[in-house]
Design an enzyme around this catalytic site. Structure first.
Site, PDB file in Angstrom:
ATOM      1  N   TYR A  87       0.859  -1.187   0.000  1.00 46.71           N
ATOM      2  CA  TYR A  87       0.000   0.000   0.000  1.00 46.71           C
ATOM      3  C   TYR A  87       0.891   1.232   0.000  1.00 46.71           C
ATOM      4  CZ  TYR A  87      -3.546   3.444   1.373  1.00 46.71           C
ATOM      5  OH  TYR A  87      -4.370   4.537   1.422  1.00 46.71           O
ATOM      6  N   ASP A 126       9.478   2.713  -0.296  1.00 42.59           N
ATOM      7  CA  ASP A 126       8.389   3.335   0.463  1.00 42.59           C
ATOM      8  C   ASP A 126       8.636   3.003   1.942  1.00 42.59           C
ATOM      9  OD1 ASP A 126       4.725   3.161   0.465  1.00 42.59           O
ATOM     10  OD2 ASP A 126       6.186   4.019   1.871  1.00 42.59           O
ATOM     11  N   LYS A 176       4.552   9.402   8.773  1.00 43.91           N
ATOM     12  CA  LYS A 176       4.315   8.910  10.135  1.00 43.91           C
ATOM     13  C   LYS A 176       5.324   9.462  11.159  1.00 43.91           C
ATOM     14  CE  LYS A 176       2.138   4.831   8.112  1.00 43.91           C
ATOM     15  NZ  LYS A 176       0.726   4.778   8.445  1.00 43.91           N
TER      16      LYS A 176
END
Ligand code: KE4
Length: 428
Positions: free
Chosen positions: A149, A242, A270
């Protein structure tokens, strides 16, 4: 302690009201408990390793804002830095010193990010890095991995086409086929498939979660990342890591430090925002310089680099020293090994302080093996743990996280609660 709606009446009431205004009652689908059933908790506040719902029930929090809160919630130094920043203005829409400092701090830990651009989400980071890779290589095809994702940008919402064509098909309504036809999908850890893709297509970039965190945690097979580096190098393609989850999570230098791989571009999110909306992408200067205002690749953002997020990120990263990582490793390895020993029908995957539990007696190394685990048993486990004051991700395809705020008491309570859950599933 939380449990059935009898102990969560305010959550039940507020979730009903939420559904009148917010689609599905949430602002991000996974929060709706669709995968585990039941009514989502409405959270009132959080501190350290604890979150408290609107009915006053306390939980040990292993979601940690999906991995952002490596220090735990409302960490005092982060709060103090944010308070000071807010009092000096929340957003200038202009350069501020804090964004220069955070870029420098990130580069010091992750030297492959020679140049950086801050954005406001992991989606923006991955979408922009991909645009850049296409511009640099003048190619269109992007290779991603099944079960990964990279946010909800159209080009990533694709599934592998059928047969040899392997051209992407939309995985979401509203995504035109034309947008995903250049998105190729291979199996994670499937080097045969990757080599086939390189033989069939001129690939602009390979984007990979170096450690998968979106089908539970799945570490790369030995040599997988090195071969991706080698194949992209030999074919003039860009390797994009990623590291929205793994950046500063699995080590100060992220997965690229852990595995000794230098990607061309890296996406972050994050942790670098300390719990505030954030993303970043960065990498080789010759690629990044194609970005506006120097180059012709457009990318922009109203709140990119805002002082509050930058200060929260700085305060967080400054606390991530060797001691923090060794405490995280000690607690997470105790938790992971203890959970794994509870039953042969449970597999625990772990890298550093990111973990996942899979209800299966087989090892989980890719999307097919992750998605074939017992989802219903995970749902029962989720609710059993929640009723014992342990808050886990409401999906068997997510990772859970240990923070520096988790105590060994938290960890032992979690292990005992899991043991009682598995006893009720398997032993009587
Ligand atoms: P955001 O756009 O949600 O900030 O980041 C997208 C993203 C990109 N890359 C990776 C590896 C990610 O894990 C994410 C987002 N992670 C999910 C949880 N697995 C966020 C939770 C949610 O969607 O609500």
């Amino acid at each position: 302690m939380a449990g059935t709606s009898s102990t969560n009446p305010r959550s039940v009431k507020l979730f009903k009201k939420a559904q009148r205004y917010l689609v599905g009652g949430v602002n991000s689908p996974v929060r709706a408990y669709k995968s585990v059933g039941g009514t989502p908790l409405v959270i009132a506040r959080a501190k350290g390793s604890q979150i408290v719902d609107v009915d006053g029930n306390e939980y040990i929090d292993y979601v940690g804002s999906w991995g952002a809160l490596i220090l735990g919630s409302a960490e005092p130094t982060v709060v103090e830095e944010v308070r000071r920043a807010v009092e000096s203005g929340t957003s200038f829409g202009a350069l501020c010193e804090a964004e220069i400092e955070l870029a420098e701090t990130i580069k010091n830990s992750m030297p492959s990010l020679e140049m950086i651009r801050f954005v406001n989400s992991g989606t923006e980071a991955c979408m922009s890095a991909t645009r850049l890779a296409r511009a640099f290589t003048k190619r269109k095809k992007i290779l991603k991995f099944e079960g990964a994702y990279h946010g909800h940008a159209d080009l990533f919402l694709s599934q592998s086409g059928s047969g040899m064509a392997s051209l992407g098909l939309p995985k979401s309504d509203g995504v035109p086929r034309a947008v995903v036809r250049d998105t190729l999908t291979a199996g994670y850890n499937d080097l045969m498939e990757v080599r086939r893709m390189f033989k069939m297509h001129e690939i602009a970039a390979v984007i990979v979660e170096p450690i998968s965190g979106n089908m539970g945690v799945i570490p790369p097979d030995k040599g997988f990342l090195h071969e991706l580096r080698d194949l992209t190098e030999r074919n003039g393609s860009i390797l994009v890591f990623d590291e929205v989850i793994t950046g500063f999570r699995v080590s100060k230098g992220g997965a690229q430090e852990l595995y000794g791989i230098i990607p061309d571009l890296t996406c972050l999110g994050k942790i670098i925002g300390g719990g505030f909306p954030v993303g970043a992408f960065g990498g080789r200067e010759d690629i990044m310089k194609l970005l506006a205002p120097i180059g012709r690749v457009y990318q922009a953002g109203t709140l990119s680099g805002n002082p509050v997020t930058m200060k929260a990120g700085l305060a967080t990263l400054h606390r991530l020293d060797k001691g923090t990582y060794s405490r995280l490793e000690r607690k997470a390895s105790h938790l992971g090994s203890s959970l794994g020993r509870l039953s042969h029908r449970v597999k625990v995957n772990r890298v550093g302080s990111m973990l996942s539990i899979h209800f299966t007696d087989k090892i989980v190394t890719n999307y097919p093996s992750a998605s074939s685990c017992d989802k219903d048993l995970y749902a029962r486990y989720f609710h059993h743990m929640q009723s014992r004051g342990v808050y886990l991700p409401p999906s068997h395809m997510e990772a859970f996280f240990v923070s520096d705020a988790h105590s060994m008491k938290d960890i032992d309570h979690t292990i005992m609660s899991a043991d009682s859950a598995l006893n009720s599933f398997y032993r009587n």
